[in-house]
Design a protein around this motif. Sequence first.
Motif, mmCIF file in Angstrom:
data_model
loop_
_atom_site.group_PDB
_atom_site.id
_atom_site.type_symbol
_atom_site.label_atom_id
_atom_site.label_comp_id
_atom_site.label_asym_id
_atom_site.label_seq_id
_atom_site.Cartn_x
_atom_site.Cartn_y
_atom_site.Cartn_z
ATOM 1 N N GLN A 44 -58.805 11.232 41.246
ATOM 2 C CA GLN A 44 -58.628 12.530 40.596
ATOM 3 C C GLN A 44 -59.268 13.603 41.471
ATOM 4 O OE1 GLN A 44 -59.551 13.100 36.515
ATOM 5 N NE2 GLN A 44 -58.002 11.649 35.835
ATOM 6 N N ARG B 106 -53.823 13.767 40.343
ATOM 7 C CA ARG B 106 -54.017 12.352 40.620
ATOM 8 C C ARG B 106 -53.373 12.086 41.980
ATOM 9 N NH1 ARG B 106 -51.462 10.789 36.689
ATOM 10 N NH2 ARG B 106 -53.047 11.012 35.133
ATOM 11 N N VAL C 214 -52.833 16.079 36.056
ATOM 12 C CA VAL C 214 -53.456 15.446 34.888
ATOM 13 C C VAL C 214 -53.500 16.423 33.716
ATOM 14 C CG1 VAL C 214 -55.591 14.400 34.016
ATOM 15 C CG2 VAL C 214 -54.789 13.872 36.343
#
Length: 190
Positions: free
Chosen positions: A149, A144, A88
């Motif tokens: 997450q 991810r 991310v």
Amino acid sequence: MLAAGFAPRYTERPLDDDALSAARDAVQRVLRAHEPYPALAFDRRWNIVLTNRAVEPFLADVDPDLLRPPVNLVRLGLDPRGFAPLVVNLADVRAVFRSRITRQLAKAPDAELAALYEELLAPGAENASSLSVASDVVMPMVLRLHGQQVRMFSTITTFGTPMDITLDEVAIESYYPADTESAAYFDRRF
């Protein structure tokens, strides 16, 4: 140095050499003890030499070309065929690698490491990061994974007084969950 008639100060052997079996076993023990969290050992060019079982699920969707030895941690993390699509905060992770490898090259120039830097880390507008230099110490990596997450940070451990060049150049990177949700992710998977 050898050409000039100087004997090497320390020996250099591959980590799988019988003479380094005690050191290799110690590294493997450290990696196993870190489970259920991922940990791996890599050399000075960031080529992975050993991993624990918790790393295996991360390799499942990686392009097989990236898994041909020597498997390079930087390439694995930043190449679009590796982990990059899962990261991310990729610009931040790239900035940390850039900082670490820039320092490493300043201390000990290496053509192979310089080529890796040019391939994956040369600064560009698409790589802009908001990290400060202080973030290089503890920077969360956010992945991810399976719709969740997962936030991690890592530590790098090196050997204190190795008497072999191979051990001098091996480091262990251990990943830790940065929050309780991420810890639960690893506990469920292991």
